[in-house]
Design a protein around this motif. Sequence first.
Motif, mmCIF file in Angstrom:
data_model
loop_
_atom_site.group_PDB
_atom_site.id
_atom_site.type_symbol
_atom_site.label_atom_id
_atom_site.label_comp_id
_atom_site.label_asym_id
_atom_site.label_seq_id
_atom_site.Cartn_x
_atom_site.Cartn_y
_atom_site.Cartn_z
ATOM 1 N N ARG A 359 0.835 -1.205 0.000
ATOM 2 C CA ARG A 359 0.000 0.000 0.000
ATOM 3 C C ARG A 359 0.872 1.258 0.000
ATOM 4 O O ARG A 359 0.519 2.273 -0.605
ATOM 5 C CB ARG A 359 -0.928 -0.006 1.214
ATOM 6 N N ARG A 360 1.993 1.189 0.676
ATOM 7 C CA ARG A 360 2.888 2.339 0.735
ATOM 8 C C ARG A 360 3.437 2.668 -0.655
ATOM 9 O O ARG A 360 3.469 3.836 -1.053
ATOM 10 C CB ARG A 360 4.030 2.036 1.714
ATOM 11 N N ARG A 361 3.875 1.655 -1.397
ATOM 12 C CA ARG A 361 4.406 1.895 -2.749
ATOM 13 C C ARG A 361 3.307 2.411 -3.668
ATOM 14 O O ARG A 361 3.521 3.321 -4.477
ATOM 15 C CB ARG A 361 4.991 0.580 -3.315
ATOM 16 N N THR A 362 2.100 1.828 -3.548
ATOM 17 C CA THR A 362 0.995 2.240 -4.404
ATOM 18 C C THR A 362 0.579 3.677 -4.123
ATOM 19 O O THR A 362 0.429 4.497 -5.045
ATOM 20 C CB THR A 362 -0.213 1.297 -4.205
ATOM 21 N N TYR A 363 0.408 4.010 -2.839
ATOM 22 C CA TYR A 363 -0.012 5.373 -2.491
ATOM 23 C C TYR A 363 1.057 6.390 -2.894
ATOM 24 O O TYR A 363 0.735 7.454 -3.442
ATOM 25 C CB TYR A 363 -0.294 5.480 -0.995
ATOM 26 N N THR A 364 2.324 6.071 -2.657
ATOM 27 C CA THR A 364 3.404 6.991 -3.011
ATOM 28 C C THR A 364 3.427 7.247 -4.517
ATOM 29 O O THR A 364 3.658 8.382 -4.962
ATOM 30 C CB THR A 364 4.759 6.430 -2.546
ATOM 31 N N ALA A 365 3.198 6.205 -5.315
ATOM 32 C CA ALA A 365 3.200 6.363 -6.779
ATOM 33 C C ALA A 365 2.109 7.334 -7.223
ATOM 34 O O ALA A 365 2.347 8.233 -8.043
ATOM 35 C CB ALA A 365 3.008 5.002 -7.449
ATOM 36 N N PHE A 366 0.911 7.189 -6.676
ATOM 37 C CA PHE A 366 -0.175 8.086 -7.064
ATOM 38 C C PHE A 366 0.033 9.491 -6.489
ATOM 39 O O PHE A 366 -0.303 10.489 -7.139
ATOM 40 C CB PHE A 366 -1.517 7.521 -6.599
ATOM 41 N N LYS A 367 0.608 9.566 -5.316
ATOM 42 C CA LYS A 367 0.878 10.879 -4.718
ATOM 43 C C LYS A 367 1.899 11.645 -5.550
ATOM 44 O O LYS A 367 1.756 12.855 -5.768
ATOM 45 C CB LYS A 367 1.394 10.693 -3.290
ATOM 46 N N GLU A 368 2.948 10.973 -6.017
ATOM 47 C CA GLU A 368 3.967 11.633 -6.833
ATOM 48 C C GLU A 368 3.395 12.055 -8.189
ATOM 49 O O GLU A 368 3.822 13.068 -8.756
ATOM 50 C CB GLU A 368 5.164 10.702 -7.021
ATOM 51 N N THR A 369 2.442 11.311 -8.708
ATOM 52 C CA THR A 369 1.833 11.650 -10.000
ATOM 53 C C THR A 369 0.842 12.803 -9.870
ATOM 54 O O THR A 369 0.816 13.706 -10.711
ATOM 55 C CB THR A 369 1.118 10.417 -10.587
ATOM 56 N N LEU A 370 0.038 12.783 -8.806
ATOM 57 C CA LEU A 370 -1.035 13.760 -8.648
ATOM 58 C C LEU A 370 -0.646 14.980 -7.826
ATOM 59 O O LEU A 370 -1.325 16.004 -7.865
ATOM 60 C CB LEU A 370 -2.249 13.091 -7.995
ATOM 61 N N GLY A 371 0.436 14.872 -7.075
ATOM 62 C CA GLY A 371 0.857 16.002 -6.241
ATOM 63 C C GLY A 371 -0.203 16.351 -5.211
ATOM 64 O O GLY A 371 -0.793 15.471 -4.575
ATOM 65 N N SER A 372 -0.484 17.630 -5.060
ATOM 66 C CA SER A 372 -1.445 18.070 -4.049
ATOM 67 C C SER A 372 -2.876 17.652 -4.383
ATOM 68 O O SER A 372 -3.761 17.740 -3.526
ATOM 69 C CB SER A 372 -1.390 19.595 -3.905
ATOM 70 N N GLY A 373 -3.120 17.189 -5.612
ATOM 71 C CA GLY A 373 -4.463 16.759 -5.995
ATOM 72 C C GLY A 373 -4.815 15.350 -5.569
ATOM 73 O O GLY A 373 -5.932 14.889 -5.829
ATOM 74 N N VAL A 374 -3.890 14.653 -4.895
ATOM 75 C CA VAL A 374 -4.150 13.251 -4.562
ATOM 76 C C VAL A 374 -5.345 13.104 -3.628
ATOM 77 O O VAL A 374 -6.142 12.160 -3.762
ATOM 78 C CB VAL A 374 -2.884 12.599 -3.947
ATOM 79 N N ARG A 375 -5.540 14.028 -2.715
ATOM 80 C CA ARG A 375 -6.663 13.915 -1.785
ATOM 81 C C ARG A 375 -7.998 14.119 -2.495
ATOM 82 O O ARG A 375 -8.994 13.461 -2.180
ATOM 83 C CB ARG A 375 -6.488 14.903 -0.624
ATOM 84 N N HIS A 376 -8.025 15.057 -3.441
ATOM 85 C CA HIS A 376 -9.256 15.252 -4.224
ATOM 86 C C HIS A 376 -9.594 13.979 -4.997
ATOM 87 O O HIS A 376 -10.764 13.570 -5.053
ATOM 88 C CB HIS A 376 -9.079 16.423 -5.196
ATOM 89 N N HIS A 377 -8.590 13.340 -5.576
ATOM 90 C CA HIS A 377 -8.843 12.124 -6.347
ATOM 91 C C HIS A 377 -9.234 10.957 -5.435
ATOM 92 O O HIS A 377 -10.048 10.118 -5.828
ATOM 93 C CB HIS A 377 -7.619 11.768 -7.189
ATOM 94 N N LEU A 378 -8.666 10.901 -4.238
ATOM 95 C CA LEU A 378 -9.075 9.858 -3.298
ATOM 96 C C LEU A 378 -10.553 10.006 -2.930
ATOM 97 O O LEU A 378 -11.247 9.017 -2.699
ATOM 98 C CB LEU A 378 -8.217 9.918 -2.034
ATOM 99 N N GLN A 379 -11.035 11.234 -2.890
ATOM 100 C CA GLN A 379 -12.436 11.478 -2.580
ATOM 101 C C GLN A 379 -13.360 11.189 -3.761
ATOM 102 O O GLN A 379 -14.455 10.653 -3.566
ATOM 103 C CB GLN A 379 -12.644 12.943 -2.167
ATOM 104 N N ASN A 380 -12.906 11.525 -4.991
ATOM 105 C CA ASN A 380 -13.836 11.583 -6.119
ATOM 106 C C ASN A 380 -13.518 10.675 -7.297
ATOM 107 O O ASN A 380 -14.373 10.513 -8.171
ATOM 108 C CB ASN A 380 -13.908 13.033 -6.628
ATOM 109 N N ASN A 381 -12.317 10.107 -7.356
ATOM 110 C CA ASN A 381 -11.931 9.279 -8.495
ATOM 111 C C ASN A 381 -12.251 7.807 -8.191
ATOM 112 O O ASN A 381 -11.686 7.218 -7.270
ATOM 113 C CB ASN A 381 -10.437 9.462 -8.785
ATOM 114 N N GLU A 382 -13.142 7.226 -8.983
ATOM 115 C CA GLU A 382 -13.574 5.852 -8.724
ATOM 116 C C GLU A 382 -12.421 4.860 -8.850
ATOM 117 O O GLU A 382 -12.402 3.832 -8.160
ATOM 118 C CB GLU A 382 -14.703 5.472 -9.684
#
Length: 437
Positions: A359-382
């Motif tokens: 989970r750490r590798r997966t979350y870090t990968a999406f965080k590095e791709t989305l930057g500060s938008g990762v939380r918005h996508h966690l809320q709204n991206n299916e």
Amino acid sequence: MPRARKGHAPRRGGQRRGGGARSSTQADSPSSDDEAASEILSHYSSTSEGASIAEENLGNEVVDEQAQQEELEEKLKECIDNVADKSAKTRLGALESLRLAFSSRVLLDFLLERRLTLTDSLEKCLKKGKGEEQSLAATVLTLLCLQMGSGPEGEELFQSLRPLLSSILTDTSANLGARHSCATALGMCCYIAAADVEDLVSCLACLESIFSGAYGEEASTAPAPLHPLHCCALQAWALLLTICPGSHISRVLDSQLPRLPRLLSSDSVHLRIAAGETIALLFELGRDLEEDFLYEDTDALCGTLRALATDSNKYRAKADRRKQRSIFRDVLHFIESGECQEETIKFGLECMYVDSWVRRRTYTAFKETLGSGVRHHLQNNELLRDIFDLGPVLVLDAAAMKASKISRFEKHLYNSAAFKARTKARSRVRDKRADVL
């Protein structure tokens, strides 16, 4: 191929129950907490009066949001057109605008109608553009795939541009920045949209051929300019391992786990850290396959990890030493005890627990791709909610959304009131004249 994700499902809900005994003085003053709470409420009541006024304007706010959405879409249409412009400067500006928009918002409905046009333009940027343009195009491609998700649209996008990404990545004459972005794009797009195991294994082999160049006789002999490329390829490779079938994991444990410790002696702190985290990930995957998983050189490996976890060499930057020690303490602790350091990610009204290396590798990968938008996508991206087992997107009415969003001024008033009430309560307890039994 459906993603076979590993790791624990996130636990959603309220805060944890805290322990810790109260002091005898606090126990003898049960009224102080109630008084503090009442003072906070009375002080904060002035702000709640404004909330009722704000609720009357919710209808107007909805209209404003629709107008803003329409304005955004018009700008995005212009940017998509500009990606195919003859001017390189115009193309770069359009790509950067798309990168910012895709990382900060979920735009699936808007993009479905325009994905083929944008895909063709991105392909031209990757083929004919220079280094910076290729790099930005690969990043936008990653974000577009993330917007499309793992359905037929995402799969088609990945299949159409995978050969081009692999070609740029393995081209030693290509711009290094472009190769970095292509390594990340290949890993992320494959993770999201790979349809079968053959695609997955092919991408793994391509990425492995890149970072394997860092092994050599001594990792420190690898050319410094290639360190970021090796690091990107290794991290993308590790991400794909999290969805690999067990049979392939077994082969990787035999072929790569004995070699990865060589990278722990690299001159690059980022490559050392990436290698350490990948080693921890492989141990976790190995233990998932076999409860009694053993690595022959565990003692030597732990000795190296311990040295990195206590490294105090002055020739390294202070921030690098701090980050390295923190991560290698976690890696060493996991290999010795099997316990992974847990991290809590809060977004909106929800939270997610990152409690495994997968989970750490997966979350870090999406965080590095989305930057500060990762939380918005966690809320709204299916797609992300499916990957992290967060369930369907929460649908809140306007009043609930308004209640969950407190303005900066309201937060200031509340914190000020809480501070004053807490100070008064503590002062009463600390006063020498207070009765203490």
